[in-house]
Write an enzyme that holds these catalytic residues in place. Sequence first.
Site, PDB file in Angstrom:
ATOM      1  N   ASP A  98       0.847  -1.206   0.000  1.00  0.00           N
ATOM      2  CA  ASP A  98       0.000   0.000   0.000  1.00  0.00           C
ATOM      3  C   ASP A  98       0.879   1.251   0.000  1.00  0.00           C
ATOM      4  O   ASP A  98       1.791   1.364   0.826  1.00  0.00           O
ATOM      5  CB  ASP A  98      -0.894  -0.037   1.251  1.00  0.00           C
ATOM      6  CG  ASP A  98      -2.076   0.929   1.173  1.00  0.00           C
ATOM      7  OD1 ASP A  98      -1.906   2.037   0.630  1.00  0.00           O
ATOM      8  OD2 ASP A  98      -3.160   0.571   1.668  1.00  0.00           O
ATOM      9  N   HIS A 100      -0.412   4.524   0.021  1.00  0.00           N
ATOM     10  CA  HIS A 100      -1.103   5.719   0.519  1.00  0.00           C
ATOM     11  C   HIS A 100      -0.491   6.197   1.838  1.00  0.00           C
ATOM     12  O   HIS A 100      -0.422   5.433   2.797  1.00  0.00           O
ATOM     13  CB  HIS A 100      -2.586   5.414   0.709  1.00  0.00           C
ATOM     14  CG  HIS A 100      -3.272   5.032  -0.557  1.00  0.00           C
ATOM     15  ND1 HIS A 100      -3.310   3.737  -1.007  1.00  0.00           N
ATOM     16  CD2 HIS A 100      -3.924   5.780  -1.484  1.00  0.00           C
ATOM     17  CE1 HIS A 100      -3.977   3.704  -2.155  1.00  0.00           C
ATOM     18  NE2 HIS A 100      -4.363   4.935  -2.472  1.00  0.00           N
ATOM     19  N   SER A 151      -5.450  -4.203   2.198  1.00  0.00           N
ATOM     20  CA  SER A 151      -4.626  -3.854   3.365  1.00  0.00           C
ATOM     21  C   SER A 151      -5.281  -4.281   4.675  1.00  0.00           C
ATOM     22  O   SER A 151      -4.603  -4.543   5.664  1.00  0.00           O
ATOM     23  CB  SER A 151      -4.348  -2.356   3.406  1.00  0.00           C
ATOM     24  OG  SER A 151      -3.634  -1.984   2.249  1.00  0.00           O
TER      25      SER A 151
HETATM   26 CO1  B1M Z   1      -5.585   5.478  -4.225  1.00  0.00          CO
HETATM   27  N1  B1M Z   1      -7.178   4.453  -3.808  1.00  0.00           N
HETATM   28  N2  B1M Z   1      -4.913   4.043  -5.334  1.00  0.00           N
HETATM   29  N3  B1M Z   1      -4.134   6.680  -4.635  1.00  0.00           N
HETATM   30  N4  B1M Z   1      -6.572   6.831  -3.366  1.00  0.00           N
HETATM   31  C1  B1M Z   1      -8.099   5.001  -2.816  1.00  0.00           C
HETATM   32  C2  B1M Z   1      -7.759   4.512  -1.421  1.00  0.00           C
HETATM   33  C3  B1M Z   1      -9.492   4.461  -3.346  1.00  0.00           C
HETATM   34  C4  B1M Z   1     -10.574   4.309  -2.255  1.00  0.00           C
HETATM   35  C5  B1M Z   1      -9.974   5.372  -4.473  1.00  0.00           C
HETATM   36  C6  B1M Z   1     -11.298   4.966  -5.082  1.00  0.00           C
HETATM   37  O1  B1M Z   1     -11.363   4.010  -5.800  1.00  0.00           O
HETATM   38  N5  B1M Z   1     -12.361   5.701  -4.806  1.00  0.00           N
HETATM   39  C7  B1M Z   1      -9.059   3.096  -3.986  1.00  0.00           C
HETATM   40  C8  B1M Z   1      -9.076   1.860  -3.068  1.00  0.00           C
HETATM   41  C9  B1M Z   1     -10.142   0.877  -3.442  1.00  0.00           C
HETATM   42  C10 B1M Z   1     -10.098  -0.392  -2.641  1.00  0.00           C
HETATM   43  O2  B1M Z   1      -9.146  -0.903  -2.175  1.00  0.00           O
HETATM   44  N6  B1M Z   1     -11.273  -0.915  -2.512  1.00  0.00           N
HETATM   45  C11 B1M Z   1      -7.677   3.410  -4.473  1.00  0.00           C
HETATM   46  C12 B1M Z   1      -6.985   2.695  -5.481  1.00  0.00           C
HETATM   47  C13 B1M Z   1      -7.782   1.631  -6.200  1.00  0.00           C
HETATM   48  C14 B1M Z   1      -5.640   2.957  -5.818  1.00  0.00           C
HETATM   49  C15 B1M Z   1      -4.761   2.180  -6.828  1.00  0.00           C
HETATM   50  C16 B1M Z   1      -4.891   0.655  -6.777  1.00  0.00           C
HETATM   51  C17 B1M Z   1      -5.077   2.723  -8.211  1.00  0.00           C
HETATM   52  C18 B1M Z   1      -4.371   2.035  -9.353  1.00  0.00           C
HETATM   53  O3  B1M Z   1      -3.173   1.931  -9.375  1.00  0.00           O
HETATM   54  N7  B1M Z   1      -5.146   1.583 -10.278  1.00  0.00           N
HETATM   55  C19 B1M Z   1      -3.357   2.640  -6.410  1.00  0.00           C
HETATM   56  C20 B1M Z   1      -2.806   1.749  -5.275  1.00  0.00           C
HETATM   57  C21 B1M Z   1      -1.361   1.690  -5.223  1.00  0.00           C
HETATM   58  C22 B1M Z   1      -0.944   0.889  -4.007  1.00  0.00           C
HETATM   59  O4  B1M Z   1      -1.167   1.297  -2.877  1.00  0.00           O
HETATM   60  N8  B1M Z   1      -0.331  -0.238  -4.241  1.00  0.00           N
HETATM   61  C23 B1M Z   1      -3.641   3.993  -5.833  1.00  0.00           C
HETATM   62  C24 B1M Z   1      -2.756   5.053  -5.856  1.00  0.00           C
HETATM   63  C25 B1M Z   1      -3.018   6.323  -5.357  1.00  0.00           C
HETATM   64  C26 B1M Z   1      -2.095   7.534  -5.553  1.00  0.00           C
HETATM   65  C27 B1M Z   1      -0.615   7.165  -5.541  1.00  0.00           C
HETATM   66  C28 B1M Z   1      -2.423   8.185  -6.883  1.00  0.00           C
HETATM   67  C29 B1M Z   1      -2.591   8.469  -4.399  1.00  0.00           C
HETATM   68  C30 B1M Z   1      -1.814   8.280  -3.073  1.00  0.00           C
HETATM   69  C31 B1M Z   1      -0.731   9.297  -2.862  1.00  0.00           C
HETATM   70  C32 B1M Z   1      -0.159   9.214  -1.473  1.00  0.00           C
HETATM   71  O5  B1M Z   1      -0.778   8.831  -0.502  1.00  0.00           O
HETATM   72  N9  B1M Z   1       1.076   9.583  -1.400  1.00  0.00           N
HETATM   73  C33 B1M Z   1      -4.002   7.941  -4.162  1.00  0.00           C
HETATM   74  C34 B1M Z   1      -5.008   8.676  -3.481  1.00  0.00           C
HETATM   75  C35 B1M Z   1      -4.673  10.115  -3.146  1.00  0.00           C
HETATM   76  C36 B1M Z   1      -6.255   8.118  -3.128  1.00  0.00           C
HETATM   77  C37 B1M Z   1      -7.494   8.807  -2.504  1.00  0.00           C
HETATM   78  C38 B1M Z   1      -8.175   9.578  -3.636  1.00  0.00           C
HETATM   79  C39 B1M Z   1      -7.272   9.736  -1.337  1.00  0.00           C
HETATM   80  C40 B1M Z   1      -6.496   9.142  -0.167  1.00  0.00           C
HETATM   81  C41 B1M Z   1      -6.103  10.196   0.819  1.00  0.00           C
HETATM   82  O6  B1M Z   1      -4.955  10.616   0.866  1.00  0.00           O
HETATM   83  N10 B1M Z   1      -7.066  10.696   1.599  1.00  0.00           N
HETATM   84  C42 B1M Z   1      -8.320   7.543  -2.017  1.00  0.00           C
HETATM   85  C43 B1M Z   1      -9.807   7.786  -1.914  1.00  0.00           C
HETATM   86  C44 B1M Z   1     -10.333   7.642  -0.510  1.00  0.00           C
HETATM   87  O7  B1M Z   1      -9.635   7.442   0.457  1.00  0.00           O
HETATM   88  N11 B1M Z   1     -11.624   7.670  -0.403  1.00  0.00           N
HETATM   89  C45 B1M Z   1      -7.753   6.448  -2.839  1.00  0.00           C
HETATM   90  C46 B1M Z   1      -6.818  11.707   2.596  1.00  0.00           C
HETATM   91  C47 B1M Z   1      -6.253  11.068   3.874  1.00  0.00           C
HETATM   92  C48 B1M Z   1      -5.970  12.116   4.931  1.00  0.00           C
HETATM   93  O8  B1M Z   1      -7.213  10.166   4.346  1.00  0.00           O
HETATM   94  O9  B1M Z   1      -5.573   8.245   4.413  1.00  0.00           O
HETATM   95  O10 B1M Z   1      -8.047   7.904   4.899  1.00  0.00           O
HETATM   96  P1  B1M Z   1      -6.843   8.744   4.959  1.00  0.00           P
HETATM   97  O11 B1M Z   1      -6.509   9.101   6.469  1.00  0.00           O
HETATM   98  C49 B1M Z   1      -7.493   9.514   7.406  1.00  0.00           C
HETATM   99  C50 B1M Z   1      -8.081   8.371   8.212  1.00  0.00           C
HETATM  100  O12 B1M Z   1      -8.283   7.204   7.459  1.00  0.00           O
HETATM  101  C51 B1M Z   1      -7.139   8.216   9.362  1.00  0.00           C
HETATM  102  O13 B1M Z   1      -6.666   9.538   9.604  1.00  0.00           O
HETATM  103  C52 B1M Z   1      -6.776  10.350   8.422  1.00  0.00           C
HETATM  104  C53 B1M Z   1      -7.582  11.598   8.738  1.00  0.00           C
HETATM  105  O14 B1M Z   1      -7.164  12.240   9.914  1.00  0.00           O
HETATM  106  N12 B1M Z   1      -5.966   7.351   9.292  1.00  0.00           N
HETATM  107  C54 B1M Z   1      -5.371   6.893  10.432  1.00  0.00           C
HETATM  108  C55 B1M Z   1      -5.278   6.867   8.246  1.00  0.00           C
HETATM  109  N13 B1M Z   1      -4.268   6.102   8.663  1.00  0.00           N
HETATM  110  C56 B1M Z   1      -4.288   6.110   9.995  1.00  0.00           C
HETATM  111  C57 B1M Z   1      -3.476   5.463  10.927  1.00  0.00           C
HETATM  112  C58 B1M Z   1      -3.771   5.627  12.278  1.00  0.00           C
HETATM  113  C59 B1M Z   1      -4.827   6.431  12.681  1.00  0.00           C
HETATM  114  C60 B1M Z   1      -5.641   7.068  11.777  1.00  0.00           C
HETATM  115  O15 B1M Z   1      -3.057   5.060  13.263  1.00  0.00           O
HETATM  116  C61 B1M Z   1      -2.028   4.190  12.933  1.00  0.00           C
END
Ligand code: B1M
Length: 215
Positions: A98, A100, A151
């Site tokens: 992963d 992200h 994940s």
């Molecule tokens: Co990706 N991606 N992505 N992506 N991406 C998602 C996660 C996805 C939901 C988008 C979608 O389809 N709507 C989807 C997953 C689907 C699934 O698994 N069912 C997805 C996909 C499919 C993919 C790829 C597979 C796409 C592809 O290659 N075809 C690929 C995966 C690569 C891989 O990981 N092997 C991929 C790639 C990418 C980018 C590289 C382009 C980029 C990431 C850049 C980076 O992180 N450096 C990216 C992004 C930006 C996203 C979305 C649009 C936004 C994620 C984000 O940063 N959100 C995302 C859509 C979504 O999440 N709905 C998506 C903002 C961030 C602050 O939120 O990380 O949730 P989040 O953190 C929150 C809480 O969750 C929590 O605190 C934060 C808020 O305070 N939290 C914690 C998180 N971790 C924590 C740990 C803790 C405590 C709290 O304690 C340990």
Amino acid sequence: LPLLERLEKRIVEGESTGLEADLEAAMQQKKPIDIINENLLAGMKTVGDLFGSGQMQLPFVLQSAEVMKTAVAYLEPHMEKTDTDGKGKLLLATVKGDVHDIGKNLVDIIVSNNGYDVVNIGIKQPINAILEAAEENRVDAIGMSGLLVKSTVIMKDNLQEMNARGVATKYPVLLGGAALTRTYVENDLDEVYQGDVHYAKDAFEGLRLMDRVMA
Ligand code: B1M
């Protein structure tokens, strides 16, 4: 567009020209953390929705993520910090497979600004690397982040591996990331793990959990 809406749009459109001036102006209106939580993350949510429904292609998602990271890095030095230090040590990693890391890095900022030491080992970290770093740095808790559905399965495997290695009671685990649900962690994974495992909805819950773990 009004300033705060423009900031949100910058994330959606991956537009960084003039970003710093807008962030400076926004800081006259509200706290940096509120800009992140209320405006920048709203933009990322739209990006996720557009990508999920096929209306946005991956390179543009990456561009949005870059603008998000630049904005957070710009705001970070302006965030409130507590004077207390050394409240405990947290290891942070995004799990194997992963990439992200925006959420994980936000947790790093919030937790370290509030008196904890954070060892952030980055993305795609297998359990071996996580446990080695935990051992080496003598951390008090392990935090794993992951956004992909797969994940959530890796996290379960990691907890089982920690059981097998006899380190479950040593390390309380914090889990977060968009694909997780509270029920999955607090019911399913809690049953699996021989130590304590907690779900954090966001970075602030991560902080509250650290306070609880260290109490
Ligand atoms: Co990706 N991606 N992505 N992506 N991406 C998602 C996660 C996805 C939901 C988008 C979608 O389809 N709507 C989807 C997953 C689907 C699934 O698994 N069912 C997805 C996909 C499919 C993919 C790829 C597979 C796409 C592809 O290659 N075809 C690929 C995966 C690569 C891989 O990981 N092997 C991929 C790639 C990418 C980018 C590289 C382009 C980029 C990431 C850049 C980076 O992180 N450096 C990216 C992004 C930006 C996203 C979305 C649009 C936004 C994620 C984000 O940063 N959100 C995302 C859509 C979504 O999440 N709905 C998506 C903002 C961030 C602050 O939120 O990380 O949730 P989040 O953190 C929150 C809480 O969750 C929590 O605190 C934060 C808020 O305070 N939290 C914690 C998180 N971790 C924590 C740990 C803790 C405590 C709290 O304690 C340990």
